[in-house]
Design a protein around this motif. Structure first.
Motif, short mmCIF file in Angstrom:
data_model
loop_
_atom_site.label_atom_id
_atom_site.label_comp_id
_atom_site.label_asym_id
_atom_site.label_seq_id
_atom_site.Cartn_x
_atom_site.Cartn_y
_atom_site.Cartn_z
N VAL A 76 16.56 25.49 44.73
CA VAL A 76 18.00 25.31 44.96
C VAL A 76 18.77 26.45 44.31
O VAL A 76 18.55 26.78 43.14
N LEU A 77 19.68 27.05 45.08
CA LEU A 77 20.59 28.05 44.55
C LEU A 77 22.02 27.57 44.74
O LEU A 77 22.41 27.22 45.87
N VAL A 78 22.77 27.54 43.66
CA VAL A 78 24.19 27.21 43.73
C VAL A 78 24.98 28.47 43.38
O VAL A 78 24.99 28.92 42.24
N ASN A 79 25.63 29.05 44.39
CA ASN A 79 26.44 30.25 44.21
C ASN A 79 27.86 29.83 43.82
O ASN A 79 28.73 29.62 44.68
N ASN A 80 28.08 29.68 42.54
CA ASN A 80 29.36 29.16 42.07
C ASN A 80 30.22 30.20 41.35
O ASN A 80 31.43 30.05 41.27
N ALA A 81 29.64 31.25 40.83
CA ALA A 81 30.39 32.23 40.05
C ALA A 81 31.49 32.88 40.89
O ALA A 81 31.31 33.19 42.07
N GLY A 82 32.64 33.07 40.27
CA GLY A 82 33.74 33.72 40.96
C GLY A 82 34.91 33.91 40.02
O GLY A 82 34.93 33.40 38.90
N ILE A 83 35.90 34.67 40.48
CA ILE A 83 37.10 34.92 39.69
C ILE A 83 38.33 34.63 40.55
O ILE A 83 38.25 34.59 41.78
N GLY A 84 39.46 34.45 39.90
CA GLY A 84 40.68 34.14 40.61
C GLY A 84 41.58 35.35 40.77
O GLY A 84 41.32 36.43 40.24
N ALA A 85 42.65 35.16 41.54
CA ALA A 85 43.67 36.18 41.72
C ALA A 85 44.94 35.50 42.18
O ALA A 85 44.90 34.53 42.94
N GLN A 86 46.07 36.00 41.71
CA GLN A 86 47.35 35.45 42.10
C GLN A 86 48.19 36.51 42.79
O GLN A 86 48.01 37.71 42.57
N GLY A 87 49.12 36.06 43.64
CA GLY A 87 50.06 36.97 44.26
C GLY A 87 50.00 36.99 45.77
O GLY A 87 49.07 36.46 46.38
N THR A 88 51.01 37.60 46.36
CA THR A 88 51.04 37.82 47.80
C THR A 88 50.28 39.10 48.12
O THR A 88 49.74 39.75 47.22
N VAL A 89 50.24 39.49 49.38
CA VAL A 89 49.53 40.73 49.74
C VAL A 89 50.17 41.97 49.10
O VAL A 89 49.53 43.01 49.01
N GLU A 90 51.42 41.85 48.66
CA GLU A 90 52.09 42.98 48.03
C GLU A 90 51.76 43.14 46.55
O GLU A 90 52.01 44.18 45.96
N ASP A 91 51.21 42.09 45.94
CA ASP A 91 51.16 42.04 44.48
C ASP A 91 49.88 42.57 43.85
O ASP A 91 49.83 42.78 42.64
N ASN A 92 48.83 42.76 44.64
CA ASN A 92 47.56 43.26 44.09
C ASN A 92 47.25 44.62 44.72
O ASN A 92 47.31 44.76 45.94
#
Length: 251
Positions: A76-92
């Motif tokens: 069994v592999l659980v691919n859970n790792a990840g990071i977040g991001a906030q903002g509209t398409v203009e903000d990043n």
């Protein structure tokens, strides 16, 4: 339940939050579980902790090989790792788009690529990817994050099609806003953390945040040999956001 008895599982991002709850649940149901994380120091027995940076292919391959060697195989592999991001398409800016896509999407590819040779030797092989309610609902200030999780859903379907005849099932779980350390850090940054929490709770028809344990239960369902006919699907654990449209209270 002992449906994972004798099985070997690998959970990325398993040192806290949904990943930690999943690793502990799989272990409680009989699996031997290894956790991959940037900081595996919080991991305690019976879980096995391995450091891995999923944005680096060499790090992933080394960690997966070490974990599988210690476990004696992989089911069994659980691919859970990840990071977040906030903002509209203009903000990043471009660099942030590349960084988050690299972790949330390509990171999942790296881990899966390293795990597949081992999963092919299992008679109960299953992969579960962690998506998000952002896959099916347009959330404000989440353009980049939503794009990565939409990619995870499409990737899940493609992987399921590619590997079903090898006996490898691939599914994903789409959590709503979950009460995890990551959400806690976002709330801490808000001008009014209590008001922000109340707004997030009100967005979900059940009136509260989803718990990490509830998401872990869904992941375990999808990964279990008891769900042998389930592949290429997504399971929402979102407090009703995806499908319910309630009237305002009192109407």
């Amino acid at each position: 339940m002992t449906d994972f008895e004798g099985l070997k599982a690998l959970v990325t991002g398993g040192a806290s939050g949904i990943g930690r709850a999943t690793a502990e649940l799989l272990a409680a149901r009989g699996a031997q579980v290894a956790v991959l994380d940037l900081d595996p120091s919080p991991v305690t027995k019976p879980l096995l902790g391995f450091r891995a940076d999923i944005s680096d292919d060499a790090s992933v391959r080394e960690a997966v090989a070490a974990a599988v060697a210690e476990l004696g195989g992989l089911d069994v592999l659980v691919n859970n790792a990840g990071i977040g991001a906030q903002g509209t398409v203009e903000d990043n800016d471009d660099a942030e788009w590349h960084r988050v896509l690299d972790v949330n999407v390509v990171g999942m590819v790296r881990v899966t690529r390293a795990a597949l040779p081992h999963l092919r030797r299992s008679s109960h092989a299953a992969i579960v990817n962690t998506g998000s309610i952002a896959v099916t609902a347009g959330l404000p200030q989440r353009a980049l994050y939503s794009a990565t999780k939409g990619a995870v859903y499409s990737l899940t379907l493609a992987m399921a099609a590619d590997h079903v005849r090898e006996g490898i099932r691939v599914n994903c779980v789409n959590p709503g806003t979950a009460d995890t350390p990551w959400i806690g850090r976002l709330l801490d940054k808000a001008p009014d953390p209590a008001a922000e929490r109340a707004a997030l709770e009100a967005r979900q028809p059940i009136g509260r945040l989803v718990s990490a344990d509830e998401v872990a239960g869904a992941i375990a369902y999808l990964a279990s040999p008891l769900s042998g006919a389930t592949t290429g699907t997504s399971l929402a654990v979102d407090g009703g956001v995806q499908g319910l449209r309630l009237r305002p209270v009192g109407r």
